[in-house]
Design a protein around this motif. Structure first.
Motif, mmCIF file in Angstrom:
data_model
loop_
_atom_site.group_PDB
_atom_site.id
_atom_site.type_symbol
_atom_site.label_atom_id
_atom_site.label_comp_id
_atom_site.label_asym_id
_atom_site.label_seq_id
_atom_site.Cartn_x
_atom_site.Cartn_y
_atom_site.Cartn_z
ATOM 1 N N UNK A 75 0.693 -1.272 0.359
ATOM 2 C CA UNK A 75 0.323 -0.046 -0.283
ATOM 3 C C UNK A 75 0.917 1.351 0.045
ATOM 4 N N UNK A 76 2.079 1.037 -0.060
ATOM 5 C CA UNK A 76 3.312 2.391 -0.691
ATOM 6 C C UNK A 76 2.229 3.355 -1.392
ATOM 7 N N UNK A 77 2.465 4.632 -1.097
ATOM 8 C CA UNK A 77 1.224 5.245 -2.232
ATOM 9 C C UNK A 77 2.844 5.361 -3.636
ATOM 10 N N UNK A 78 2.091 5.558 -5.101
ATOM 11 C CA UNK A 78 3.103 5.822 -6.086
ATOM 12 C C UNK A 78 3.426 6.995 -6.071
ATOM 13 N N UNK A 79 4.984 7.434 -6.434
ATOM 14 C CA UNK A 79 5.329 8.464 -6.558
ATOM 15 C C UNK A 79 6.573 8.920 -6.314
ATOM 16 N N UNK A 80 7.400 9.857 -5.422
ATOM 17 C CA UNK A 80 8.766 10.044 -5.468
ATOM 18 C C UNK A 80 9.472 9.624 -4.284
ATOM 19 N N UNK A 81 10.353 8.655 -3.833
ATOM 20 C CA UNK A 81 11.836 8.466 -2.465
ATOM 21 C C UNK A 81 12.490 8.744 -3.160
ATOM 22 N N UNK A 136 10.245 24.054 -2.037
ATOM 23 C CA UNK A 136 10.530 22.506 -1.531
ATOM 24 C C UNK A 136 11.060 22.693 -0.829
ATOM 25 N N UNK A 137 11.112 21.820 0.836
ATOM 26 C CA UNK A 137 11.935 22.157 1.581
ATOM 27 C C UNK A 137 13.240 21.250 1.610
ATOM 28 N N UNK A 138 14.209 21.110 1.998
ATOM 29 C CA UNK A 138 15.524 19.953 2.084
ATOM 30 C C UNK A 138 14.280 18.649 1.924
ATOM 31 N N UNK A 139 14.913 17.786 1.502
ATOM 32 C CA UNK A 139 14.438 16.392 1.501
ATOM 33 C C UNK A 139 12.899 16.284 0.891
ATOM 34 N N UNK A 140 12.479 17.026 0.924
ATOM 35 C CA UNK A 140 11.181 16.974 0.438
ATOM 36 C C UNK A 140 10.883 17.268 -1.378
ATOM 37 N N UNK A 141 9.757 16.403 -2.123
ATOM 38 C CA UNK A 141 9.472 16.432 -3.498
ATOM 39 C C UNK A 141 8.533 16.872 -4.160
ATOM 40 N N UNK A 142 7.863 17.168 -5.171
ATOM 41 C CA UNK A 142 7.030 17.713 -5.595
ATOM 42 C C UNK A 142 6.813 17.117 -7.115
ATOM 43 N N UNK A 143 5.984 16.450 -7.148
ATOM 44 C CA UNK A 143 5.711 15.757 -8.797
ATOM 45 C C UNK A 143 4.485 17.002 -9.965
ATOM 46 N N UNK A 144 5.221 17.069 -11.037
ATOM 47 C CA UNK A 144 4.074 18.117 -11.093
ATOM 48 C C UNK A 144 4.154 18.399 -12.927
ATOM 49 N N UNK A 145 2.959 18.507 -13.844
ATOM 50 C CA UNK A 145 2.845 18.571 -14.998
ATOM 51 C C UNK A 145 2.994 19.634 -15.464
ATOM 52 N N UNK A 146 3.584 19.583 -16.830
ATOM 53 C CA UNK A 146 4.745 21.160 -17.048
ATOM 54 C C UNK A 146 4.286 20.656 -18.170
ATOM 55 N N UNK A 148 11.271 5.338 -6.888
ATOM 56 C CA UNK A 148 9.939 5.914 -7.528
ATOM 57 C C UNK A 148 9.176 4.096 -7.603
ATOM 58 N N UNK A 149 8.088 4.225 -6.647
ATOM 59 C CA UNK A 149 7.466 3.331 -7.001
ATOM 60 C C UNK A 149 6.554 3.676 -7.746
ATOM 61 N N UNK A 150 6.352 2.540 -8.491
ATOM 62 C CA UNK A 150 5.105 2.967 -9.699
ATOM 63 C C UNK A 150 4.261 3.199 -9.783
ATOM 64 N N UNK A 151 3.291 3.696 -10.235
ATOM 65 C CA UNK A 151 1.562 3.256 -10.714
ATOM 66 C C UNK A 151 1.234 5.132 -10.271
ATOM 67 N N UNK A 152 2.148 6.035 -10.271
ATOM 68 C CA UNK A 152 1.323 6.892 -9.963
ATOM 69 C C UNK A 152 0.035 7.462 -11.475
ATOM 70 N N UNK A 153 -0.243 6.807 -12.673
ATOM 71 C CA UNK A 153 -1.127 7.392 -13.506
ATOM 72 C C UNK A 153 -2.209 6.504 -13.035
ATOM 73 N N UNK A 212 6.130 14.880 -2.118
ATOM 74 C CA UNK A 212 6.639 13.906 -0.712
ATOM 75 C C UNK A 212 6.199 12.145 -1.549
ATOM 76 N N UNK A 213 5.868 11.739 -2.152
ATOM 77 C CA UNK A 213 5.433 10.576 -2.465
ATOM 78 C C UNK A 213 3.715 9.777 -2.868
ATOM 79 N N UNK A 214 3.561 11.352 -2.289
ATOM 80 C CA UNK A 214 1.820 10.898 -2.481
ATOM 81 C C UNK A 214 1.244 11.392 -2.782
#
Ligand SMILES: [Cu+2]
Length: 568
Positions: free
Chosen positions: A175-181, A348-358, A204-209, A326-328
């Motif tokens: 159940x790990x959310x798909x995203x960037x770790x 984005x603070x140090x350690x954090x992640x953002x995933x975005x459409x550009x 990367x935990x696959x499956x964000x789509x 943060x992968x969620x």
């Protein structure tokens, strides 16, 4: 941000998009790095097969002519910081070999032998707990896997040069959310040096789509922004910058926040290792097909630098469609389907992640990826406005991985949404700092992260006494105050949390975080600035002893860390 800044920067860009050689160093360099102005290349993808990902990494370092030290994780084919791509439920078997050299000892004429000799008899890699500049280990930032040796323990696990290759073996939760770790070393007292030196990579935990169909079929790009000591520390600021009257240096020797958005930064930035250094900030080059939509998966792997990303077409900020933090994925609460949060800048603070459409610029036009200045507080470091990469439209842009277009939607999380579970208790913690000699402003700083009621103490890895004892199966609310005059980034291992209040105001976030900024104290208000988060100890994988700390690594190394025990 002044118009002049970007007009001039853009004028310079026209001459600079010509490709520089990919690697500036010879093959003999253990940690090769691209030159300034290079094309941004994604790290190599290592994908799992039949439910298993096997990786062999070697930790290396190399001394540079300016006295700085690079650190790197190389795979068995000599590829630096590969991206580990896994599916929920996969088994990861990662061996880490330590080939770090102690350059201090080498200068003293002793070299490796001395260090190794000193360590003999101090136990296995699992138990030594020997935190030295040449020991290393891995933390899998964001994953809810057990805090035990060979999985995600960093309290006692220390691999020394000469130790046999150390095996990490863990299963990615179903159940790990798909995203960037991400992965990086976590050796107390030496994390900053290794991470600033470049030892980090994406997972990367696959499956964000499957979680957010807005990204289905998009090409995806992993962008790792790191910071490092200034390449040109003695250079004056560029002529096009407004003159900054005070150029203060803080006690760590870094440029202190001057509040202007200009002047010398505390650290240089790189993107996928292409540096964009002070004072000219010559940007790296990202090529995209004209007007193509992509998913950018951005990790702030900096030691201390806060990012505030913006993509500019001329003066105009382009829309950035946030889909995960943060992968969620943003619809983790199960309510909003295919949610996209359109923003014009992303902090984005140090350690954090953002995933975005550009969306890439049209043919013949380029855009500029910048970080806008972040006010880190009177005691904070200088994070000025600066360019990171120019985004160039090119029909010949390289093909990059593509998310699958059609797949079954991810089932909603099995446990109830964290926001609707009652907390069993509320704790209060606070960040604070103290000069070793209060009468000497140049003396060293001690960094504390204290549970209210306890005596402030710098984290002692030998103590083993937990600052917090929680029960698995429960959730708790933590109020985290900042009693110091600079920003801190709160991070806890093993779990994600829900941000409930920021500066006393409720926020309603449909996602979880593992790293969050805590605003600084300006010395004027009656109360200290604070945030409130809901900690999730429901997962059995959170049972054990693990850490929470500030993710500004000189603060963490300096003691701003605490130990939590989650009992079964
Ligand atoms: Cu901090």
């Amino acid at each position: 941000m002044s118009k002049k800044f970007f007009v001039i920067l853009f004028a310079c860009l026209c001459f600079r998009v010509a490709r520089a050689p990919l690697y500036a160093q010879s093959a003999a360099e253990p940690c090769p790095r691209p030159a300034e102005g290079s094309l941004v290349i994604e790290p190599e993808d290592l994908r799992s097969h039949n439910g298993e990902l096997k990786v062999e990494l070697t930790a290396r370092n190399s001394r540079q002519s300016d006295g700085s030290t690079r650190y790197c994780f190389m795979d068995e084919k000599g590829r630096e910081s590969p991206t580990l791509r896994v599916n929920p439920g996969d088994l990861v078997i990662l061996t880490l070999k330590n080939e770090l050299t102690d350059f201090q000892a080498a200068v003293a004429g002793n070299g490796h032998q001395h260090i190794h000799g000193e360590m003999e008899g101090s136990g296995s890699s699992c138990t030594s707990g020997l935190m030295t500049s040449v020991s290393t280990n891995l933390h899998f930032h964001g994953l809810t896997i057990p805090p035990v040796c060979h999985q995600d323990d960093v309290l006692k696990t220390a691999i020394r040069p000469g130790d046999p290759p150390f095996e990490y073996r863990f299963r990615v939760p179903e159940d790990e959310p798909p995203g960037l770790y991400w992965y990086h070393p976590h050796i107390h007292g030496f994390t900053k040096a290794q991470v600033l030196g470049g030892a980090s990579g994406a997972l990367i935990v696959e499956g964000i789509e499957r979680a957010d169909r807005a990204v289905a079929g998009l090409r995806e790009r992993v962008l790792i922004i790191r910071d490092q000591d200034l390449l040109n520390p003695n250079a004056p600021p560029a002529k096009w910058e407004p003159v900054v009257s005070k150029m203060l240096i803080d006690r760590d020797g870094d440029a202190a926040n001057n509040g202007t958005g200009y002047g010398k930064p505390a650290k240089d930035l790189s993107i996928n290792f292409v540096p964009a250094p002070y004072p000219d900030y010559r940007p790296a080059v990202i090529e995209m097909k004209p007007e193509e939509q992509q998913l950018w998966r951005v990790l702030n792997a900096s030691g201390i630098t806060y990012l505030n990303l913006q993509l500019l077409n001329g003066q105009t900020p382009q829309p950035l469609g946030l889909v995960a933090m943060d992968g969620v994925p943003l619809n983790q609460n199960g309510l909003a389907r295919d949610f996209v949060d359109w923003q014009t800048h992303l902090g984005i603070p140090p350690g954090a992640r953002v995933e975005f459409i550009v969306k890439g610029p049209p043919s013949g036009v380029s855009a500029l990826l910048v970080t806008k200045t972040v006010d880190t507080g009177p005691s904070g470091e200088n994070d000025p406005n600066r360019a990171i990469a120019t985004v160039v439209a090119s029909k010949d842009a390289a093909e990059i991985p593509q998310l699958s277009a059609a797949s079954t939607p991810l089932p909603p999380p099995q446990r109830p949404w964290l926001g609707s579970v009652a907390a069993v208790r509320t704790r209060r913690l606070y960040f604070s700092e103290k000069l070793v000699d209060p009468n000497d402003p140049t003396s060293a700083t001690e960094f504390y992260l204290t549970v209210d009621g306890q005596t402030p103490q710098m984290f002692d890895p030998k103590s083993g006494v937990p600052n917090v004892i929680a029960k698995q199966g429960t959730v708790e609310d933590w109020i985290i105050e900042n009693r110091s005059a600079e920003l801190h980034a709160f991070h806890i291992h093993q779990l994600h949390f829900l941000l409930l209040d920021y500066l006393g105001r409720p926020v309603n976030e449909p996602f979880l975080r593992d790293t969050v900024n805590v605003p600084y104290y300006n010395g004027k208000t009656l109360t200290y600035p604070s945030i409130r988060v809901r900690m999730d100890f429901r997962d059995p994988n959170t049972v054990g002893d693990f850490l929470y700390h500030c993710h500004l690594l000189e603060h963490e190394d300096g003691g701003m860390m605490g130990l939590i025990r989650v009992e079964p």
